[in-house]
Motif scaffolding. Structure first.
Motif, short mmCIF file in Angstrom:
data_model
loop_
_atom_site.label_atom_id
_atom_site.label_comp_id
_atom_site.label_asym_id
_atom_site.label_seq_id
_atom_site.Cartn_x
_atom_site.Cartn_y
_atom_site.Cartn_z
N VAL A 5 -9.54 2.35 -3.28
CA VAL A 5 -8.61 1.35 -3.83
C VAL A 5 -8.30 0.33 -2.74
CG1 VAL A 5 -6.35 0.96 -4.87
CG2 VAL A 5 -7.59 3.08 -5.34
N VAL A 6 -8.48 -0.96 -3.07
CA VAL A 6 -8.20 -2.04 -2.12
C VAL A 6 -6.69 -2.29 -2.10
CG1 VAL A 6 -8.67 -4.43 -1.48
CG2 VAL A 6 -10.47 -3.06 -2.58
N LEU A 7 -6.11 -2.27 -0.88
CA LEU A 7 -4.65 -2.34 -0.72
C LEU A 7 -4.12 -3.74 -0.45
CD1 LEU A 7 -4.09 0.80 1.55
CD2 LEU A 7 -3.94 0.64 -0.95
N ASN A 8 -4.97 -4.66 0.00
CA ASN A 8 -4.45 -5.99 0.36
C ASN A 8 -5.55 -7.03 0.21
OD1 ASN A 8 -6.06 -5.20 2.57
ND2 ASN A 8 -4.82 -6.34 4.02
N GLY A 83 -6.52 10.47 1.26
CA GLY A 83 -5.48 9.77 2.00
C GLY A 83 -5.96 8.95 3.18
N ASP A 84 -7.25 8.96 3.47
CA ASP A 84 -7.76 8.13 4.57
C ASP A 84 -7.60 6.65 4.23
OD1 ASP A 84 -8.56 10.28 6.11
OD2 ASP A 84 -10.69 10.10 5.63
N VAL A 85 -7.45 5.84 5.28
CA VAL A 85 -7.39 4.40 5.12
C VAL A 85 -8.57 3.79 5.84
CG1 VAL A 85 -6.08 2.29 5.58
CG2 VAL A 85 -4.88 4.36 4.90
N ILE A 86 -9.36 3.01 5.12
CA ILE A 86 -10.53 2.33 5.66
C ILE A 86 -10.15 0.88 5.90
CG2 ILE A 86 -12.91 1.61 5.23
CD1 ILE A 86 -13.07 3.95 3.19
N GLN A 87 -10.59 0.33 7.03
CA GLN A 87 -10.39 -1.09 7.32
C GLN A 87 -11.75 -1.73 7.57
OE1 GLN A 87 -7.96 -2.10 10.70
NE2 GLN A 87 -8.83 -4.15 10.78
N LEU A 92 -7.78 -3.56 3.86
CA LEU A 92 -7.48 -2.12 3.91
C LEU A 92 -7.78 -1.49 2.56
CD1 LEU A 92 -4.00 -2.22 5.68
CD2 LEU A 92 -6.20 -1.62 6.70
N MET A 93 -8.36 -0.28 2.60
CA MET A 93 -8.68 0.45 1.38
C MET A 93 -8.26 1.90 1.55
SD MET A 93 -12.44 -1.13 0.62
CE MET A 93 -12.93 -1.33 2.32
N ALA A 94 -7.72 2.48 0.49
CA ALA A 94 -7.31 3.89 0.53
C ALA A 94 -8.34 4.74 -0.20
CB ALA A 94 -5.95 4.05 -0.13
N VAL A 95 -8.48 5.96 0.29
CA VAL A 95 -9.42 6.91 -0.29
C VAL A 95 -8.64 7.99 -1.02
CG1 VAL A 95 -11.21 8.63 0.22
CG2 VAL A 95 -11.04 6.54 1.62
N THR A 96 -9.02 8.24 -2.25
CA THR A 96 -8.47 9.38 -2.98
C THR A 96 -9.63 10.15 -3.60
OG1 THR A 96 -6.96 10.14 -4.70
CG2 THR A 96 -8.03 8.01 -5.08
N LEU A 97 -9.48 11.44 -3.68
CA LEU A 97 -10.52 12.25 -4.30
C LEU A 97 -10.29 12.38 -5.80
CD1 LEU A 97 -10.99 14.93 -1.51
CD2 LEU A 97 -12.26 12.81 -1.90
N ASP A 98 -9.29 11.66 -6.30
CA ASP A 98 -9.03 11.62 -7.73
C ASP A 98 -9.88 10.53 -8.38
OD1 ASP A 98 -7.05 13.57 -7.48
OD2 ASP A 98 -5.46 12.10 -7.21
N GLU A 99 -10.09 10.71 -9.66
CA GLU A 99 -10.79 9.70 -10.45
C GLU A 99 -9.79 9.12 -11.43
OE1 GLU A 99 -14.63 9.36 -13.45
OE2 GLU A 99 -14.15 11.26 -12.51
N GLU A 120 1.00 -1.17 7.95
CA GLU A 120 -0.39 -1.56 8.17
C GLU A 120 -0.76 -2.80 7.35
OE1 GLU A 120 0.71 1.48 7.60
OE2 GLU A 120 -0.31 2.92 8.89
N ILE A 121 -0.27 -2.85 6.11
CA ILE A 121 -0.56 -3.99 5.24
C ILE A 121 0.07 -5.25 5.82
CG2 ILE A 121 -0.09 -4.98 2.96
CD1 ILE A 121 -0.33 -2.05 1.87
N ASP A 122 1.32 -5.16 6.29
CA ASP A 122 1.98 -6.32 6.91
C ASP A 122 1.22 -6.77 8.16
OD1 ASP A 122 3.92 -6.27 4.96
OD2 ASP A 122 5.41 -5.25 6.20
N HIS A 123 0.77 -5.81 8.96
CA HIS A 123 0.02 -6.15 10.18
C HIS A 123 -1.26 -6.91 9.84
CE1 HIS A 123 -1.53 -5.82 14.23
NE2 HIS A 123 -2.64 -5.32 13.73
N MET A 124 -1.98 -6.48 8.82
CA MET A 124 -3.22 -7.16 8.41
C MET A 124 -2.92 -8.56 7.89
SD MET A 124 -5.95 -5.60 9.06
CE MET A 124 -5.30 -4.76 10.48
#
Length: 153
Positions: A5-8, A83-87, A92-99, A120-124
């Motif tokens: 999921v893309v966060l910003n 719950g990992d965050v990829i940049q 920023l993108m969040a990882v979930t193992l849910d569908e 993190e979102i504010d920093h980006m």
């Protein structure tokens, strides 16, 4: 299955379900996971599931600015967990193992992530604004060097 999921940024709220098919994330408009971020390479990162160990991996595709998972630079590849965050770039993108079955579930997950990762979102966002200011300042500086009144032939 896992979901990214893309966060910003311009792609905020978009989500990608990763099944047996790998996804390439990048700026190229031919990609299913196109990220509109000037700091992202055309083909920046691949996220794939390995059937041999049933794990998901983020793979840096020799990008210029690198891939980071939980603030650690990815060297070649990194296993992804809930719950990992990829940049990539300023995105920023969040990882979930849910569908997710629909956009409503994805939006709910996004709201929870926004609360959890607001710093993190504010920093980006600040880093992106600084980059825009640097670019506009450099562009103005170059324009001042051009002679006025001369036209290209």
């Amino acid at each position: 299955m896992a979901t990214i999921v893309v966060l910003n940024g311009q792609n905020k709220g978009e989500w990608y379900t990763i099944g047996s098919r790998a996804f390439v994330f990048g700026r190229d408009n031919k990609l299913l996971a196109q990220i509109n971020d000037p700091c992202v390479s055309r083909e920046h990162m691949e996220v794939r599931k390995e059937s041999s160990d049933n794990c998901y991996y983020a793979v840096d595709m020799d990008s210029h600015n690198g891939v980071f998972v939980n603030c650690e630079r990815v060297v070649k590849f990194k296993t992804l967990h809930e719950g990992d965050v990829i940049q990539i770039g300023h995105t920023l993108m969040a990882v979930t193992l849910d569908e997710f079955d629909d956009d409503l579930q994805a939006r709910r997950y996004l709201r929870n992530c926004e609360k959890k990762f607001q710093g993190e979102i504010d920093h980006m966002r600040e880093a992106e604004e600084e980059r825009r200011e640097e670019i506009s300042g450099a562009t103005l500086g170059l324009r001042s060097l051009l002679p006025f009144g001369k036209r290209r032939k």
